[in-house]
Design a protein around this motif. Structure first.
Motif, mmCIF file in Angstrom:
data_model
loop_
_atom_site.group_PDB
_atom_site.id
_atom_site.type_symbol
_atom_site.label_atom_id
_atom_site.label_comp_id
_atom_site.label_asym_id
_atom_site.label_seq_id
_atom_site.Cartn_x
_atom_site.Cartn_y
_atom_site.Cartn_z
ATOM 1 N N THR A 23 -97.761 -11.144 -47.907
ATOM 2 C CA THR A 23 -98.900 -11.995 -48.247
ATOM 3 C C THR A 23 -99.802 -11.320 -49.265
ATOM 4 O OG1 THR A 23 -98.840 -12.900 -45.996
ATOM 5 C CG2 THR A 23 -100.820 -13.307 -47.298
ATOM 6 N N ALA A 24 -100.038 -10.018 -49.080
ATOM 7 C CA ALA A 24 -100.892 -9.290 -50.026
ATOM 8 C C ALA A 24 -100.256 -9.225 -51.408
ATOM 9 C CB ALA A 24 -101.170 -7.881 -49.503
ATOM 10 N N PHE A 25 -98.963 -8.937 -51.475
ATOM 11 C CA PHE A 25 -98.291 -8.801 -52.769
ATOM 12 C C PHE A 25 -98.194 -10.133 -53.509
ATOM 13 C CE2 PHE A 25 -95.729 -4.816 -51.393
ATOM 14 C CZ PHE A 25 -96.913 -4.089 -51.433
ATOM 15 N N SER A 26 -98.271 -11.226 -52.795
ATOM 16 C CA SER A 26 -98.163 -12.530 -53.458
ATOM 17 C C SER A 26 -99.410 -12.884 -54.251
ATOM 18 C CB SER A 26 -97.893 -13.628 -52.421
ATOM 19 O OG SER A 26 -98.997 -13.787 -51.553
ATOM 20 N N LYS A 27 -100.556 -12.234 -53.960
ATOM 21 C CA LYS A 27 -101.810 -12.573 -54.628
ATOM 22 C C LYS A 27 -102.470 -11.388 -55.314
ATOM 23 C CE LYS A 27 -101.901 -16.913 -53.317
ATOM 24 N NZ LYS A 27 -101.766 -18.008 -54.305
ATOM 25 N N LEU A 28 -101.982 -10.180 -55.123
ATOM 26 C CA LEU A 28 -102.609 -9.019 -55.744
ATOM 27 C C LEU A 28 -102.492 -9.090 -57.261
ATOM 28 C CD1 LEU A 28 -101.605 -5.994 -53.467
ATOM 29 C CD2 LEU A 28 -103.916 -6.804 -53.941
ATOM 30 N N PRO A 29 -103.473 -8.549 -57.985
ATOM 31 C CA PRO A 29 -103.369 -8.528 -59.452
ATOM 32 C C PRO A 29 -102.124 -7.787 -59.910
ATOM 33 C CG PRO A 29 -105.585 -7.942 -58.737
ATOM 34 C CD PRO A 29 -104.752 -7.991 -57.508
ATOM 35 N N ALA A 30 -101.503 -8.278 -60.965
ATOM 36 C CA ALA A 30 -100.311 -7.696 -61.584
ATOM 37 C C ALA A 30 -99.092 -7.854 -60.687
ATOM 38 C CB ALA A 30 -100.527 -6.223 -61.926
ATOM 39 N N ILE A 31 -99.133 -7.336 -59.458
ATOM 40 C CA ILE A 31 -97.984 -7.430 -58.561
ATOM 41 C C ILE A 31 -97.675 -8.885 -58.234
ATOM 42 C CG2 ILE A 31 -97.082 -6.777 -56.296
ATOM 43 C CD1 ILE A 31 -98.804 -4.289 -56.410
ATOM 44 N N GLY A 32 -98.713 -9.671 -57.989
ATOM 45 C CA GLY A 32 -98.525 -11.080 -57.663
ATOM 46 C C GLY A 32 -98.667 -12.003 -58.857
ATOM 47 N N LEU A 42 -90.400 -10.898 -53.998
ATOM 48 C CA LEU A 42 -89.891 -10.892 -52.630
ATOM 49 C C LEU A 42 -89.068 -9.632 -52.363
ATOM 50 C CD1 LEU A 42 -89.524 -12.381 -49.944
ATOM 51 C CD2 LEU A 42 -87.551 -13.546 -50.937
ATOM 52 N N ALA A 43 -88.211 -9.261 -53.303
ATOM 53 C CA ALA A 43 -87.402 -8.047 -53.142
ATOM 54 C C ALA A 43 -88.289 -6.810 -53.093
ATOM 55 C CB ALA A 43 -86.389 -7.939 -54.286
ATOM 56 N N ASN A 89 -108.086 -10.273 -56.287
ATOM 57 C CA ASN A 89 -107.773 -11.292 -57.301
ATOM 58 C C ASN A 89 -109.022 -11.973 -57.832
ATOM 59 O OD1 ASN A 89 -105.589 -12.417 -58.747
ATOM 60 N ND2 ASN A 89 -105.738 -14.295 -57.585
ATOM 61 N N ILE A 90 -110.084 -12.036 -57.029
ATOM 62 C CA ILE A 90 -111.332 -12.634 -57.509
ATOM 63 C C ILE A 90 -111.871 -11.830 -58.682
ATOM 64 C CG2 ILE A 90 -113.761 -12.983 -56.919
ATOM 65 C CD1 ILE A 90 -112.875 -13.854 -54.148
ATOM 66 N N ILE A 147 -101.075 -0.781 -53.278
ATOM 67 C CA ILE A 147 -100.128 -0.579 -52.181
ATOM 68 C C ILE A 147 -100.717 0.357 -51.136
ATOM 69 C CG2 ILE A 147 -97.837 0.282 -51.587
ATOM 70 C CD1 ILE A 147 -96.930 -0.520 -54.396
ATOM 71 N N GLN A 148 -101.401 1.414 -51.601
ATOM 72 C CA GLN A 148 -102.034 2.343 -50.669
ATOM 73 C C GLN A 148 -103.140 1.656 -49.876
ATOM 74 O OE1 GLN A 148 -103.774 5.722 -52.613
ATOM 75 N NE2 GLN A 148 -104.435 6.699 -50.718
ATOM 76 N N ALA A 149 -103.875 0.766 -50.522
ATOM 77 C CA ALA A 149 -104.942 0.052 -49.821
ATOM 78 C C ALA A 149 -104.377 -0.819 -48.707
ATOM 79 C CB ALA A 149 -105.721 -0.808 -50.816
#
Length: 253
Positions: A23-32, A42-43, A89-90, A147-149
């Motif tokens: 869920t976090a990776f789907s919305k994080l900046p750059a990663i999402g 997903l991978a 993301n905000i 990722i650390q966060a």
């Protein structure tokens, strides 16, 4: 029978880890970012979940025969992952606001195009600044901080514990307020330069009434804004990524 229970418990705990990380990776900046294809994200989330599974094992609850409790654990993990990613993301989306200001100050406010990735009309400078910020995050390994966060959030919010609504409300208010301040700080060089150009063009129009100031000033205005962008773009993306990291630290991640 023992092997079956161990297998079910491992799958359950892995689902908890993947629920928060995915869920976090789907919305994080750059990663999402929508520019990264969904299967790749997903991978990536599955790979990181497998890697972090042994580290997060002490925080994970054991499998329960109560189906309602298990669903509740998953829902809480999804909520926590959403809080982390949306907060970051905000700040990142404040570049849209800054890009709109730069476009208007440069005279390119009408030069918007439809971005199929974001499914909306986007100003040229907005898309450019977003792409530069994404490249900067990956180039400077800032995505490891995200990722650390997420990993450190397990110490702040252990799985199965409800999020304090008071702390959550305070954090959301802080993020929204701070994002407006960040947008003003980032756009301030362009506002100052735009004000100087408008003041100069107004004085020129008074001194030379017959001169078509708009047609003379517009090319120079665009050139000056591109020059200003070239000078401050590194400071802009550095300030943005530092603010996102600080916001996660404020939450205790």
């Amino acid at each position: 029978m023992m092997l079956e229970k161990i297998t079910i418990e491992f799958i359950f705990q892995f689902m908890l880890v993947f629920a928060r990380l995915g869920t976090a990776f789907s919305k994080l900046p750059a990663i999402g970012s929508p520019y990264i294809f969904m299967r790749g994200k997903l991978a990536f989330a599955l790979t990181v979940s497998f890697v972090m599974m042994p580290i997060l094992q002490p925080y994970l609850p054991r499998y329960s025969e109560n189906f309602a409790n298990n669903i509740g654990y998953l829902a809480i993990e999804i909520l926590i992952g959403l809080i982390i990613s949306v907060a970051a993301n905000i700040y990142f989306q404040s570049l849209h606001f800054v890009g709109q200001i730069v476009s208007m100050q440069s005279g390119l406010g009408a030069a918007a195009f439809f971005d199929p990735m974001q499914k909306s009309q986007v100003a040229i400078f907005s898309n450019f600044m977003l792409l530069v910020a994404i490249v900067f995050i990956f180039a400077t390994d800032t995505h490891f901080i995200f990722i650390q966060a997420v990993a450190e959030s397990y110490a702040k919010f252990p799985p199965g514990e409800l999020v304090n609504s008071g702390d959550l409300s305070e954090f959301i208010a802080f993020v929204i307020n701070d994002s407006f301040i960040l947008s003003f700080k980032i756009s301030s060089p362009f506002l100052v330069v735009g004000l100087a150009i408008m003041t100069g063009s107004g004085m020129l129009a008074r001194l030379m009434p017959n001169l078509q100031v708009f047609f003379v000033i517009t090319p120079a205005q665009i050139l000056v804004m591109f020059g200003t962008m070239y000078i401050v773009i590194e400071a802009v993306v550095t300030k943005l990524t530092a603010t996102i990291a600080n916001s996660l630290n404020v939450m205790g991640f």
